[in-house]
Design a protein around this motif. Structure first.
Motif, short mmCIF file in Angstrom:
data_model
loop_
_atom_site.label_atom_id
_atom_site.label_comp_id
_atom_site.label_asym_id
_atom_site.label_seq_id
_atom_site.Cartn_x
_atom_site.Cartn_y
_atom_site.Cartn_z
N ARG A 104 -0.57 16.65 5.56
CA ARG A 104 0.27 17.80 5.70
C ARG A 104 -0.52 19.10 5.81
NH1 ARG A 104 6.11 16.77 2.19
NH2 ARG A 104 6.83 15.15 3.52
N VAL A 105 -0.08 20.12 6.57
CA VAL A 105 -0.69 21.33 6.69
C VAL A 105 -0.47 22.25 5.52
CG1 VAL A 105 -1.22 23.51 8.01
CG2 VAL A 105 -0.83 21.35 9.11
N VAL A 106 -1.48 22.97 4.65
CA VAL A 106 -1.44 23.77 3.73
C VAL A 106 -1.05 25.22 4.11
CG1 VAL A 106 -2.57 24.47 1.65
CG2 VAL A 106 -2.88 22.35 2.18
N ARG A 107 0.05 25.66 3.38
CA ARG A 107 0.20 27.20 3.92
C ARG A 107 0.24 28.14 2.56
NH1 ARG A 107 3.06 27.47 8.65
NH2 ARG A 107 3.76 25.31 9.41
N ASP A 108 0.00 29.40 3.02
CA ASP A 108 -0.11 30.26 1.66
C ASP A 108 1.22 30.72 1.42
OD1 ASP A 108 0.53 31.93 3.71
OD2 ASP A 108 -1.42 32.74 3.90
N ARG A 109 1.24 31.81 0.46
CA ARG A 109 2.66 32.06 -0.09
C ARG A 109 3.40 32.69 1.15
NH1 ARG A 109 1.54 34.72 -5.95
NH2 ARG A 109 0.93 32.67 -7.16
N SER A 110 2.64 33.32 2.12
CA SER A 110 3.46 33.84 3.02
C SER A 110 4.03 32.81 4.37
CB SER A 110 2.74 35.10 3.77
OG SER A 110 1.51 34.66 4.37
N GLY A 111 3.43 31.86 4.03
CA GLY A 111 4.03 30.72 5.20
C GLY A 111 2.65 30.57 6.04
N LYS A 112 2.16 31.20 6.11
CA LYS A 112 0.66 31.08 7.01
C LYS A 112 -0.22 29.75 7.05
CE LYS A 112 0.64 36.18 8.38
NZ LYS A 112 -0.38 37.25 8.33
N VAL A 113 -0.46 29.44 7.99
CA VAL A 113 -1.36 28.07 7.80
C VAL A 113 -2.74 28.53 7.31
CG1 VAL A 113 -2.27 26.29 9.06
CG2 VAL A 113 -0.15 26.93 9.47
N LYS A 114 -3.41 27.99 6.49
CA LYS A 114 -4.94 28.10 5.94
C LYS A 114 -5.86 27.39 6.93
CE LYS A 114 -3.66 28.78 1.03
NZ LYS A 114 -4.08 28.34 -0.50
N TRP A 115 -6.99 28.11 7.09
CA TRP A 115 -7.81 27.64 8.00
C TRP A 115 -9.26 27.58 7.08
CZ3 TRP A 115 -7.14 26.20 13.04
CH2 TRP A 115 -5.96 26.52 13.89
N LYS A 148 0.93 -1.32 -0.08
CA LYS A 148 -0.13 -0.21 0.00
C LYS A 148 0.80 1.23 0.03
CE LYS A 148 -4.05 -1.86 2.26
NZ LYS A 148 -5.04 -2.08 3.50
N PRO A 149 0.35 2.46 -0.56
CA PRO A 149 1.18 3.78 -0.52
C PRO A 149 1.25 4.21 0.74
CG PRO A 149 -1.23 3.78 -1.20
CD PRO A 149 -0.93 2.30 -1.16
N LYS A 150 2.49 4.90 1.16
CA LYS A 150 2.72 5.32 2.34
C LYS A 150 2.11 7.05 2.34
CE LYS A 150 4.64 6.58 6.37
NZ LYS A 150 4.31 6.04 7.68
N ARG A 181 -16.55 24.29 13.02
CA ARG A 181 -15.41 24.54 13.62
C ARG A 181 -14.19 24.93 12.69
NH1 ARG A 181 -14.01 18.55 16.01
NH2 ARG A 181 -13.74 17.55 13.91
N ARG A 182 -13.54 25.63 13.28
CA ARG A 182 -12.27 26.26 12.58
C ARG A 182 -11.31 25.23 12.53
NH1 ARG A 182 -11.27 30.51 9.71
NH2 ARG A 182 -9.47 31.06 10.72
N ALA A 183 -10.78 24.68 11.21
CA ALA A 183 -9.87 23.58 11.32
C ALA A 183 -8.76 23.89 10.28
CB ALA A 183 -10.64 22.18 10.84
N LYS A 184 -7.34 23.51 10.60
CA LYS A 184 -6.50 23.63 9.55
C LYS A 184 -6.85 22.93 8.03
CE LYS A 184 -3.05 24.01 13.03
NZ LYS A 184 -1.64 23.78 13.60
N VAL A 185 -6.28 23.42 6.96
CA VAL A 185 -6.59 22.93 5.47
C VAL A 185 -5.47 22.02 5.45
CG1 VAL A 185 -6.79 23.35 3.21
CG2 VAL A 185 -7.77 25.05 4.77
N THR A 186 -5.72 20.70 5.11
CA THR A 186 -4.69 19.66 4.96
C THR A 186 -4.74 19.17 3.61
OG1 THR A 186 -6.08 17.97 6.19
CG2 THR A 186 -4.72 19.28 7.50
N ARG A 187 -3.54 18.22 3.23
CA ARG A 187 -3.52 17.48 2.00
C ARG A 187 -2.88 16.27 2.31
NH1 ARG A 187 1.24 18.86 -0.82
NH2 ARG A 187 2.65 20.21 0.07
N GLU A 188 -3.00 15.48 1.45
CA GLU A 188 -2.51 13.99 1.75
C GLU A 188 -1.12 14.11 0.82
OE1 GLU A 188 -5.10 10.74 1.35
OE2 GLU A 188 -5.72 11.05 3.57
N VAL A 189 0.11 13.75 1.16
CA VAL A 189 0.88 13.53 0.27
C VAL A 189 1.57 12.14 0.54
CG1 VAL A 189 3.47 14.48 -0.12
CG2 VAL A 189 1.89 15.71 0.65
N THR A 190 1.76 11.51 -0.88
CA THR A 190 2.27 10.13 -0.97
C THR A 190 3.89 10.11 -0.89
OG1 THR A 190 0.39 9.49 -2.26
CG2 THR A 190 2.37 8.02 -2.35
#
Length: 205
Positions: free
Chosen positions: A38-49, A32-34, A104-113
């Protein structure tokens, strides 16, 4: 920072030849894939919510006590219980999860293989700290090695309080205080002419 072999990090101890370890098998991961979140950030490095709906079990929602709270929370709880009763009337199980209508407010995340798991048992195979098999760039070990509870306790350094009161100490070894007291007792017995061959003692540690 220098370390002795006994107090080396656990992943270093596991890769030593003959290290006492326990195997933890998980053959369901073969091939299976590993994936890592990971948390998504904008161009300035701030976490997206983002606002995401709160999903809860019906049985938990029905146990709420709206009479104990006031204001906006009370109205939100009553609305969620109304939705839960409607779901039960439509045939849902109390163990089912439903949208409570709250957000509720939550961090935007994405899955990376990152790679994939090996398609064979990797118990006893040397791995890196992140679980990758040594010599393989993107191949991860589905079956991991674990130190025995006694050796795991010696992996991390102990503070002054822990050393003084033998907190998290290796129970297989005698304390330095006990060794010092035993040596002093044996010295006094030897000076008084006692035969030490008949005395039961152990100061090998």
């Amino acid at each position: 920072m220098s370390r002795t072999d006994k107090h080396a990090p656990h992943y270093v101890q596991l890769n030593d030849i003959g290290a006492p370890a326990l195997a933890r098998h998980d053959h369901t991961l073969f091939g299976k894939p590993k994936v890592q979140t990971r948390v998504v950030r904008d161009r300035s490095g701030k976490v997206k919510w983002q606002d995401e709906p709160i999903v809860m079990q019906i049985a938990i929602i029905l146990r709420w006590r709206p009479d104990l709270v006031t204001g906006t929370l009370r109205s939100e709880m009553l609305t969620a219980q109304k939705i839960a009763h409607q779901a039960l009337a439509k045939g849902s199980s109390p163990k089912d999860y439903i949208d409570t209508g709250r957000t509720r407010r939550a961090k935007v995340t994405r899955e990376v293989t990152l790679g994939r798991y090996a398609d064979y048992c990797t118990a006893g195979v040397a791995t890196h700290r992140d679980g990758r098999i040594r010599g393989q760039r993107k191949l991860y070990a589905p079956c991991e090695n674990e130190l025995t509870p006694e050796d795991w306790g010696t992996t991390w350094g102990r503070g002054r309080f822990e050393r003084k009161y033998r907190v998290n100490a290796d129970g297989r070894l005698s304390s330095r205080t006990a060794v010092r007291a035993t040596r002093g007792r044996l010295t006094r017995l030897a000076d008084s002419g006692e035969d030490l061959d008949d005395i039961d003692y152990d100061i090998s540690h």
